[in-house]
Design a protein around this motif. Structure first.
Motif, PDB file in Angstrom:
ATOM      1  N   ILE A 233       0.835  -1.203   0.000  1.00 32.89           N
ATOM      2  CA  ILE A 233       0.000   0.000   0.000  1.00 32.89           C
ATOM      3  C   ILE A 233       0.869   1.252   0.000  1.00 32.89           C
ATOM      4  CG2 ILE A 233      -1.697   1.326   1.329  1.00 32.89           C
ATOM      5  CD1 ILE A 233      -2.737  -1.386   2.396  1.00 32.89           C
ATOM      6  N   ILE A 234       1.882   1.259   0.845  1.00 32.04           N
ATOM      7  CA  ILE A 234       2.751   2.440   0.986  1.00 32.04           C
ATOM      8  C   ILE A 234       3.492   2.738  -0.317  1.00 32.04           C
ATOM      9  CG2 ILE A 234       4.777   3.362   2.181  1.00 32.04           C
ATOM     10  CD1 ILE A 234       3.880   1.702   4.631  1.00 32.04           C
ATOM     11  N   LEU A 235       3.989   1.699  -0.993  1.00 34.77           N
ATOM     12  CA  LEU A 235       4.785   1.872  -2.208  1.00 34.77           C
ATOM     13  C   LEU A 235       3.952   1.828  -3.486  1.00 34.77           C
ATOM     14  CD1 LEU A 235       7.788  -0.430  -1.211  1.00 34.77           C
ATOM     15  CD2 LEU A 235       7.628   2.064  -1.008  1.00 34.77           C
ATOM     16  N   SER A 236       2.636   1.802  -3.350  1.00 30.89           N
ATOM     17  CA  SER A 236       1.751   1.677  -4.510  1.00 30.89           C
ATOM     18  C   SER A 236       1.790   2.914  -5.403  1.00 30.89           C
ATOM     19  CB  SER A 236       0.317   1.437  -4.039  1.00 30.89           C
ATOM     20  OG  SER A 236      -0.591   1.517  -5.123  1.00 30.89           O
ATOM     21  N   ASP A 237       1.505   2.707  -6.691  1.00 26.99           N
ATOM     22  CA  ASP A 237       1.371   3.817  -7.628  1.00 26.99           C
ATOM     23  C   ASP A 237       0.126   4.650  -7.321  1.00 26.99           C
ATOM     24  OD1 ASP A 237       3.600   2.869  -8.838  1.00 26.99           O
ATOM     25  OD2 ASP A 237       2.584   1.974 -10.547  1.00 26.99           O
ATOM     26  N   ASN A 238      -0.850   4.015  -6.677  1.00 22.22           N
ATOM     27  CA  ASN A 238      -2.092   4.706  -6.306  1.00 22.22           C
ATOM     28  C   ASN A 238      -2.469   4.232  -4.901  1.00 22.22           C
ATOM     29  OD1 ASN A 238      -4.807   5.585  -5.976  1.00 22.22           O
ATOM     30  ND2 ASN A 238      -5.082   5.621  -8.199  1.00 22.22           N
ATOM     31  N   ARG A 239      -2.003   4.957  -3.882  1.00 20.47           N
ATOM     32  CA  ARG A 239      -2.168   4.511  -2.495  1.00 20.47           C
ATOM     33  C   ARG A 239      -3.628   4.383  -2.090  1.00 20.47           C
ATOM     34  NH1 ARG A 239       2.484   7.913   0.815  1.00 20.47           N
ATOM     35  NH2 ARG A 239       4.291   7.005  -0.253  1.00 20.47           N
ATOM     36  N   ASN A 240      -4.455   5.326  -2.514  1.00 28.54           N
ATOM     37  CA  ASN A 240      -5.864   5.285  -2.124  1.00 28.54           C
ATOM     38  C   ASN A 240      -6.548   4.042  -2.684  1.00 28.54           C
ATOM     39  OD1 ASN A 240      -8.256   6.545  -0.903  1.00 28.54           O
ATOM     40  ND2 ASN A 240      -8.933   6.776  -3.025  1.00 28.54           N
ATOM     41  N   MET A 241      -6.274   3.734  -3.957  1.00 27.70           N
ATOM     42  CA  MET A 241      -6.864   2.546  -4.576  1.00 27.70           C
ATOM     43  C   MET A 241      -6.349   1.280  -3.899  1.00 27.70           C
ATOM     44  SD  MET A 241      -6.628   1.309  -8.569  1.00 27.70           S
ATOM     45  CE  MET A 241      -7.514   2.740  -9.187  1.00 27.70           C
ATOM     46  N   SER A 242      -5.046   1.230  -3.624  1.00 26.78           N
ATOM     47  CA  SER A 242      -4.469   0.035  -3.004  1.00 26.78           C
ATOM     48  C   SER A 242      -4.875  -0.121  -1.545  1.00 26.78           C
ATOM     49  CB  SER A 242      -2.936   0.074  -3.115  1.00 26.78           C
ATOM     50  OG  SER A 242      -2.539   0.017  -4.459  1.00 26.78           O
ATOM     51  N   LEU A 243      -5.123   1.009  -0.865  1.00 32.54           N
ATOM     52  CA  LEU A 243      -5.597   0.928   0.518  1.00 32.54           C
ATOM     53  C   LEU A 243      -6.922   0.187   0.581  1.00 32.54           C
ATOM     54  CD1 LEU A 243      -5.343   1.725   3.518  1.00 32.54           C
ATOM     55  CD2 LEU A 243      -6.498   3.874   2.947  1.00 32.54           C
ATOM     56  N   HIS A 244      -7.808   0.501  -0.353  1.00 34.04           N
ATOM     57  CA  HIS A 244      -9.103  -0.195  -0.390  1.00 34.04           C
ATOM     58  C   HIS A 244      -8.936  -1.637  -0.877  1.00 34.04           C
ATOM     59  CE1 HIS A 244     -10.539   3.976  -0.188  1.00 34.04           C
ATOM     60  NE2 HIS A 244     -11.672   3.470   0.253  1.00 34.04           N
ATOM     61  N   GLY A 245      -8.154  -1.841  -1.957  1.00 32.99           N
ATOM     62  CA  GLY A 245      -8.021  -3.178  -2.531  1.00 32.99           C
ATOM     63  C   GLY A 245      -7.254  -4.136  -1.644  1.00 32.99           C
ATOM     64  N   MET A 246      -6.058  -3.739  -1.222  1.00 34.77           N
ATOM     65  CA  MET A 246      -5.251  -4.602  -0.373  1.00 34.77           C
ATOM     66  C   MET A 246      -5.882  -4.753   1.001  1.00 34.77           C
ATOM     67  SD  MET A 246      -2.678  -6.565   0.130  1.00 34.77           S
ATOM     68  CE  MET A 246      -1.617  -6.318  -1.303  1.00 34.77           C
TER      69      MET A 246
END
Length: 400
Positions: free
Chosen positions: A59-72
């Motif tokens: 999540i922290i290193l994601s290209d899109n943190r907001n999207m990955s926060l929800h997905g992951m």
């Protein structure tokens, strides 16, 4: 699924927390005193802790943190935490048998609801809003009635469970998608190889193959040889799926360890991409396809690209650890062989179907799959402590 797709904040977040995070938290707190007293480092908690840490880093290193926060976040909440809950709660044969009964009961309800949707004319979606994950739901839950049928002490109960399995197979066919039918074929082949011998095995596999081809022809998937030879219709989509592998590897080389984020905007990486099937598909159409679905339609490929090599490798090791642990114990307690066969058949069907779409993006499938995974580990530990040999057809046990 309804809470995630339709409920508004904060009620959707609250429902997910209550369902997925609260039970394992309470179980861990309840067993922490005894656990600290008898603490023993093993592979299982190491896998879980590593996956949680790598998930947070993803999540922290994601290209899109907001999207990955929800997905992951949803992946961990609906998968890893139910794994912890099931593992802590179902720690005996009696509880594991109750869980199998729960799966079998839900399976019957799902089948009834599927026929209700069919007669209503709305299509078989089974709470997912999509017929493809509906097939995986039936496949995973079928583990329950398969084992319950094998354990049935009475013929009537056995035939009732067998009838429910036939109803599930009928729904898989009526869904009209290639993925569930291919998964069903692999399940039939595995069960034939696992349980049958010699000529009976050959006849069973041949029959399953012929029937599967017949069903495909019936639903119009193989009824136009000319279109197949010309590369049109569904064969055209196969090139899109093959292109996904090369495009996914192209992205993976840029983020091999931690991934792009689960999920992320994978269409952002096509600028320097060299197409592998330019004579079969147009690059502009392929990019539009990727932008529209934002997925690789393949769970293994999606995990590798979006979760990265470290988390994907750790997760695969957890799945293999649970499966191989059960296989190891069953090899020493052969009277439990039927349980292994039915569990592995359901998991193989799910794995095969997952190669055609991103199955673990659906929280209901994520929840059930990880609960089954934890149950296999629990069964392995329980079976290793008992040497009793039940014969559920001739002399049914009362202990399970």
């Amino acid at each position: 699924v309804s809470a995630i797709q339709e409920w508004t904040a904060p009620w959707n977040h609250f429902s997910i927390f209550i369902t997925c995070l609260l039970p394992p938290s309470l179980l861990i707190l309840g067993k922490s005193q005894d656990g600290l007293r008898n603490f023993q480092l093993s592979a299982e908690p190491l896998f879980i802790i590593t996956i949680l840490i790598l998930g947070a880093l993803n999540i922290i290193l994601s290209d899109n943190r907001n999207m990955s926060l929800h997905g992951m976040g949803l992946f961990l909440l609906s998968g890893i935490f139910p794994f912890i809950s099931t593992r802590l709660l179902c720690d005996s044969l009696r509880k594991q048998s109750l869980l199998l009964g729960f799966f079998a009961t839900i399976y019957i309800f799902v089948c009834l609801f599927g026929f209700y949707e069919l007669f209503k004319g709305s299509g078989i979606n089974l709470f997912s809003g999509n017929p493809i994950p509906a097939g995986s739901l039936i496949i995973l839950l079928s583990i329950g009635p398969m084992i319950k049928a094998q354990r049935s002490p009475e013929k009537l109960e056995f035939y009732l469970w067998l009838s429910s399995l036939c109803a599930g197979v009928t729904l898989l066919i009526l869904i009209g998608k290639k993925g569930p039918l291919v998964a069903l074929l692999f399940m039939a082949i595995f069960l034939a190889v696992f349980f049958l011998k010699n000529i009976t095995k050959i006849v069973a596999i041949s029959s399953a193959t012929i029937l599967s081809a017949g069903f495909l022809i019936k639903i119009g998937r193989l009824n136009d040889l000319q279109k197949i030879l010309e590369g049109k219709e569904w064969v055209y989509s196969i090139y899109f799926r093959l292109e996904n592998y090369f495009y996914g590897f192209h992205i993976f080389k840029k983020h091999p360890l931690m991934g792009t984020g689960f999920p992320s905007q994978i269409a952002n990486y096509y600028q320097d991409y060299q197409q592998y099937f330019p004579e079969k598909i147009i690059l502009r159409e392929y990019i539009q396809f990727i932008e529209q679905i934002n997925a690789f339609e393949n769970t293994a490929l999606t995990m590798l690209v979006e979760m990265g090599g470290l988390m994907s490798g750790t997760y695969i090791m957890l799945v293999l650890f649970c499966s191989l642990r059960l296989i190891q114990v069953i090899s020493k307690t052969p009277h439990r062989r039927c349980d292994l066969g039915f569990i592995m058949a359901g998991l193989i069907g799910f794995f095969v179907h997952s190669m055609t779409y991103d199955s673990l993006r659906f929280p209901n499938l994520n929840f059930i799959f990880h609960s089954i995974l934890a149950m296999t580990l629990g069964l392995a530990n329980s079976y290793s402590k008992t040497t009793k040999s039940p014969n559920f057809f001739l002399n049914p046990e009362k202990t399970i």
